[in-house]
Design a protein around this motif. Structure first.
Motif, PDB file in Angstrom:
ATOM      1  N   LEU A 204      24.156 -21.953  37.625  1.00  0.00           N
ATOM      2  CA  LEU A 204      23.554 -22.078  38.878  1.00  0.00           C
ATOM      3  C   LEU A 204      22.404 -23.047  39.066  1.00  0.00           C
TER       4      LEU A 204
ATOM      5  N   GLY B 235      17.272 -25.890  43.349  1.00  0.00           N
ATOM      6  CA  GLY B 235      16.401 -27.315  43.606  1.00  0.00           C
ATOM      7  C   GLY B 235      16.661 -28.285  42.194  1.00  0.00           C
ATOM      8  N   GLY B 236      16.891 -27.708  41.235  1.00  0.00           N
ATOM      9  CA  GLY B 236      17.064 -28.559  39.862  1.00  0.00           C
ATOM     10  C   GLY B 236      15.806 -28.943  39.305  1.00  0.00           C
ATOM     11  N   THR B 237      14.475 -28.463  39.981  1.00  0.00           N
ATOM     12  CA  THR B 237      13.255 -28.892  39.320  1.00  0.00           C
ATOM     13  C   THR B 237      12.991 -28.413  37.969  1.00  0.00           C
TER      14      THR B 237
ATOM     15  N   GLY C 101      12.782 -27.356  45.361  1.00  0.00           N
ATOM     16  CA  GLY C 101      12.610 -25.894  44.684  1.00  0.00           C
ATOM     17  C   GLY C 101      12.921 -24.778  45.431  1.00  0.00           C
TER      18      GLY C 101
ATOM     19  N   GLY D 242      14.826 -19.777  42.287  1.00  0.00           N
ATOM     20  CA  GLY D 242      14.935 -20.600  40.802  1.00  0.00           C
ATOM     21  C   GLY D 242      13.464 -20.189  40.244  1.00  0.00           C
TER      22      GLY D 242
ATOM     23  N   ALA E  43      14.141 -16.898  38.746  1.00  0.00           N
ATOM     24  CA  ALA E  43      15.239 -17.139  37.635  1.00  0.00           C
ATOM     25  C   ALA E  43      14.553 -17.717  36.446  1.00  0.00           C
TER      26      ALA E  43
ATOM     27  N   ASP F 101      -0.475 -31.105  41.951  1.00  0.00           N
ATOM     28  CA  ASP F 101       0.857 -31.392  40.971  1.00  0.00           C
ATOM     29  C   ASP F 101       0.427 -30.973  39.528  1.00  0.00           C
TER      30      ASP F 101
ATOM     31  N   ILE G  10       0.660 -27.413  36.645  1.00  0.00           N
ATOM     32  CA  ILE G  10       1.100 -26.450  36.157  1.00  0.00           C
ATOM     33  C   ILE G  10      -0.248 -25.432  35.820  1.00  0.00           C
TER      34      ILE G  10
HETATM   35  C1  LIG Z   1       6.988 -32.107  38.613  1.00  0.00           C
HETATM   36  C2  LIG Z   1       7.173 -30.647  38.562  1.00  0.00           C
HETATM   37  C3  LIG Z   1       6.102 -29.743  38.883  1.00  0.00           C
HETATM   38  C4  LIG Z   1       6.335 -28.465  38.934  1.00  0.00           C
HETATM   39  N1  LIG Z   1       5.056 -27.806  39.409  1.00  0.00           N
HETATM   40  C5  LIG Z   1       5.322 -26.109  39.256  1.00  0.00           C
HETATM   41  C6  LIG Z   1       4.230 -25.348  39.673  1.00  0.00           C
HETATM   42  O1  LIG Z   1       3.128 -26.101  40.130  1.00  0.00           O
HETATM   43  N2  LIG Z   1       4.442 -24.098  39.638  1.00  0.00           N
HETATM   44  C7  LIG Z   1       5.552 -23.439  39.356  1.00  0.00           C
HETATM   45  O2  LIG Z   1       5.610 -22.327  39.431  1.00  0.00           O
HETATM   46  N3  LIG Z   1       6.678 -24.268  38.771  1.00  0.00           N
HETATM   47  C8  LIG Z   1       6.548 -25.611  39.035  1.00  0.00           C
HETATM   48  N4  LIG Z   1       7.429 -26.549  38.435  1.00  0.00           N
HETATM   49  C9  LIG Z   1       8.575 -25.963  38.034  1.00  0.00           C
HETATM   50  C10 LIG Z   1       9.998 -25.450  38.747  1.00  0.00           C
HETATM   51  O3  LIG Z   1       9.607 -26.010  40.017  1.00  0.00           O
HETATM   52  C11 LIG Z   1      10.300 -24.124  38.952  1.00  0.00           C
HETATM   53  O4  LIG Z   1      10.837 -23.591  37.882  1.00  0.00           O
HETATM   54  C12 LIG Z   1      11.181 -23.919  40.233  1.00  0.00           C
HETATM   55  O5  LIG Z   1      10.860 -22.685  40.965  1.00  0.00           O
HETATM   56  C13 LIG Z   1      12.574 -23.902  39.845  1.00  0.00           C
HETATM   57  O6  LIG Z   1      13.366 -23.824  41.017  1.00  0.00           O
HETATM   58  P1  LIG Z   1      14.536 -24.426  41.580  1.00  0.00           P
HETATM   59  O7  LIG Z   1      15.073 -24.103  42.700  1.00  0.00           O
HETATM   60  O8  LIG Z   1      14.284 -25.915  41.148  1.00  0.00           O
HETATM   61  O9  LIG Z   1      15.601 -23.983  40.258  1.00  0.00           O
HETATM   62  P2  LIG Z   1      16.596 -24.776  39.380  1.00  0.00           P
HETATM   63  O10 LIG Z   1      15.888 -25.834  38.356  1.00  0.00           O
HETATM   64  O11 LIG Z   1      17.687 -25.241  40.044  1.00  0.00           O
HETATM   65  O12 LIG Z   1      16.913 -23.510  38.561  1.00  0.00           O
HETATM   66  C14 LIG Z   1      16.105 -22.882  37.567  1.00  0.00           C
HETATM   67  C15 LIG Z   1      17.012 -21.774  36.927  1.00  0.00           C
HETATM   68  O13 LIG Z   1      17.220 -20.658  37.890  1.00  0.00           O
HETATM   69  C16 LIG Z   1      18.467 -20.351  37.828  1.00  0.00           C
HETATM   70  N5  LIG Z   1      18.668 -20.274  39.322  1.00  0.00           N
HETATM   71  C17 LIG Z   1      18.620 -20.946  40.347  1.00  0.00           C
HETATM   72  N6  LIG Z   1      18.775 -20.329  41.500  1.00  0.00           N
HETATM   73  C18 LIG Z   1      19.388 -19.024  41.122  1.00  0.00           C
HETATM   74  C19 LIG Z   1      20.014 -18.191  41.835  1.00  0.00           C
HETATM   75  N7  LIG Z   1      20.034 -18.239  43.397  1.00  0.00           N
HETATM   76  N8  LIG Z   1      20.332 -17.106  41.477  1.00  0.00           N
HETATM   77  C20 LIG Z   1      20.360 -16.906  39.901  1.00  0.00           C
HETATM   78  N9  LIG Z   1      19.926 -18.004  39.182  1.00  0.00           N
HETATM   79  C21 LIG Z   1      19.370 -19.099  39.766  1.00  0.00           C
HETATM   80  C22 LIG Z   1      19.180 -21.384  37.366  1.00  0.00           C
HETATM   81  O14 LIG Z   1      20.586 -21.332  36.910  1.00  0.00           O
HETATM   82  C23 LIG Z   1      18.284 -22.250  36.391  1.00  0.00           C
HETATM   83  O15 LIG Z   1      18.385 -21.171  35.232  1.00  0.00           O
HETATM   84  C24 LIG Z   1       7.399 -27.900  38.500  1.00  0.00           C
HETATM   85  C25 LIG Z   1       8.417 -28.539  38.079  1.00  0.00           C
HETATM   86  C26 LIG Z   1       8.404 -29.924  38.178  1.00  0.00           C
HETATM   87  C27 LIG Z   1       9.607 -30.866  37.674  1.00  0.00           C
END
Ligand SMILES: Cc1cc2nc3c(=O)[nH]c(=O)nc-3n(C[C@H](O)[C@H](O)[C@H](O)COP(=O)(O)OP(=O)(O)OC[C@H]3O[C@@H](n4cnc5c(N)ncnc54)[C@H](O)[C@@H]3O)c2cc1C
Ligand code: FES
Ligand code: FES
Length: 479
Positions: A219, A222-224, A297, A301, A304, A378, A380
């Motif tokens: 799934l 945001g893919g972040t 994001g 996500g 999860a 920006d 962690i």
């Molecule tokens: C430059 C950068 C800076 C960041 N800074 C922070 C920060 O300051 N604080 C922080 O907490 N994190 C940070 N992150 C980490 C990232 O943003 C988080 O992990 C984010 O919340 C992931 O959410 P997403 O929607 O992008 O999930 P995705 O990357 O799309 O997915 C993450 C995981 O969740 C699963 N998933 C997604 N949606 C669902 C759903 N609806 N049901 C079940 N499973 C699901 C996916 O399969 C995957 O395993 C950062 C990342 C980057 C690249």
């Protein structure tokens, strides 16, 4: 309608791509297939902003412009959107966009590597805001790094935009673009090429049908987090279901008791919505990654991943949030407390997805949250702390405290809470509660902080929170 190719708007026309590789990044597509090389690759992990482009999305019959990191965006996810590159800012008669002009006039560029990314971040700010305050400017470029110009000329360029009328060739062509977006924005996608599968359903009902046949699919929201498996770890993701295309999961609503957030709602939308209820939640979200990260994001996500340093997680734990899980037939609601099992492991099962998150409203309590990281923007968290405390007649009647960065999962401070419950918030209690944190946590040392530092910070944040509550400062100051 389901299509096996994607359509998006670029330079005033609908572009269709067939046979695309669902693991290809948008940045690669832009630079190698569109042969537009303005957008740069600095880090491939969303950290430098050099690859920033803007996506125009239709929302309530208007175009919402969001800056994103194209280096961690898979191409098919731009289905139904308008793609805007730095090259597209110049108008047909060759004149620079007001943002570009400002960067030239205020010497906002030296080597120029970061400049297209800054221009696009500022372009999104220009289109989305009527005022350009210091806070708005700083926040807009928080995801862009520059190694040579220094930030002052860029900030001055941004400030100068306040005298410019927010009218450009994008505003001029807005009606045409909206009509084009309407033609392509309600299409579901199912692509099968070279052994890879990519689905982008529009509704939960479609998602369930896809999951029935593809319960092993990844799934993607945001893919972040997920996309870095491709861009940094050089793995392939052969089966993807894109969640952020699902319209009936993109919502926030509330009643008297709680706020409900749909799984595909961008963090940026939550940041704005929740300010009225929990200002400290918004303050933490403002320091979460960058606008580029928060524009895509999601809280789902973040949950999860079960990351011990996921910023939303201690906040949601202290607010006793619940996570609504669905599969083909059933709906299960779990308290977040019981959702995290182990390091990056949750109770989520194959074929299940996070549908929504409910956040109770503790109207009479004080809610405070703090993030401590090496860099303000920006970065962690080394430690993230959240306190939800109810006080009646000077006595603590309810208390929920949670920390990120202190254990292998985001976790409540149960011993500390026990000391505080039914006590006065006096020095003796606070000192005992600080000591109790040593029973709750044995934090590790890593590149972000030593275990000793983390423990000291956790104790200090507890004390800071108590002092602020006693001084009746309702909103926590940034740590
Ligand atoms: C430059 C950068 C800076 C960041 N800074 C922070 C920060 O300051 N604080 C922080 O907490 N994190 C940070 N992150 C980490 C990232 O943003 C988080 O992990 C984010 O919340 C992931 O959410 P997403 O929607 O992008 O999930 P995705 O990357 O799309 O997915 C993450 C995981 O969740 C699963 N998933 C997604 N949606 C669902 C759903 N609806 N049901 C079940 N499973 C699901 C996916 O399969 C995957 O395993 C950062 C990342 C980057 C690249
Ligand atoms: S290349 Fe650094 S954020 Fe994309
Ligand atoms: S101008 Fe050189 S990195 Fe910013």
């Amino acid at each position: 309608m389901t299509s096996n190719y994607i359509s998006f708007i670029h330079r005033g026309r609908i572009v269709k791509i067939k046979n695309l590789d669902s693991n290809e990044t948008l940045l690669n597509y832009i630079r190698t297939k569109l042969t537009k090389i303005g957008s740069k690759n600095g880090c491939s992990e969303g950290g430098c902003g050099a690859c920033t482009v803007v996506l125009g999305e239709l929302k309530n019959n208007e175009i919402k412009y969001r800056a994103i990191n194209s280096c961690i965006t898979f191409v098919p996810t731009i289905q139904g959107k308008q793609l805007i590159l730095v090259e597209d800012l110049i108008s047909k008669d060759g004149s620079l966009h007001p943002v570009q002009e400002a960067m030239v006039n205020y010497h906002g560029s030296q080597c120029g590597f970061c400049t297209p990314g800054f221009v696009m971040a500022l372009f999104a700010m220009f289109k989305q805001n009527s005022k350009f305050t210091n806070d708005i400017i700083k926040d807009s470029i928080a995801g862009n790094l520059c190694r040579c110009t220094g930030y002052q000329p860029i900030i001055k360029a941004a400030k100068s935009l306040k005298n410019k009328k927010n009218f450009d060739h994008f505003s001029q062509n807005q009606k045409t673009t909206i009509n084009l977006l309407k033609k392509i924005n309600n299409i579901s996608i199912a692509i099968k090429t070279n052994g890879r599968k990519y689905f982008a359903p529009r509704y939960v009902s479609e998602l369930k049908k896809i999951l029935k046949q593809n319960s092993d699919a990844n799934l993607l929201s945001g893919g972040t987090d997920l996309s870095l498996r491709v861009t940094k770890e050089r793995q392939d993701i052969n089966s993807i279901i894109y969640m952020n295309s699902i319209v009936d999961l993109n919502y926030i609503k509330n009643n008297d008791q709680y706020i409900e957030v749909g799984a595909s709602t961008p963090l940026m939308d939550l940041e704005i919505y929740i300010q009225k209820y929990y200002p400290d939640f918004t303050k933490i979200l403002r320091r979460y990654g960058s606008p580029q990260i928060r524009n895509v994001g999601t809280v789902a996500g973040n949950i999860a991943t079960a990351s011990p340093i996921g910023d939303c997680l201690p906040l949601l734990l202290s607010l006793n949030a619940q996570v609504v899980l669905k599969d083909l037939k059933d709906t299960k609601t779990l308290f977040l407390d019981s959702f995290f099992i182990n390091y990056r492991k949750t109770k989520l099962k194959k074929g299940q997805f996070i549908h929504s998150i409910t956040i109770p409203l503790f109207k009479k309590n004080k809610f405070k949250a703090y993030k401590v990281s090496k860099r303000f923007d920006d970065d962690i968290s080394s430690v993230c702390a959240a306190f939800n405390i109810g006080i009646v007649k000077n006595k603590i009647q309810s208390v929920r405290i949670a920390f990120g960065g202190m254990a292998s999962i985001p976790k409540r401070a149960n011993f500390c809470e026990k000391i505080l419950l039914n006590s006065l918030m006096d020095d003796e209690t606070i000192n005992k509660a600080k000591k109790a944190l040593e029973k709750d946590f044995k934090p590790i040392s890593d590149m972000r902080a030593s275990g000793l530092y983390r423990m000291e910070v956790a104790k200090n944040l507890l004390e800071k929170c108590c002092i602020e509550i006693k001084e009746n400062k309702l909103i926590g100051v940034y740590a």
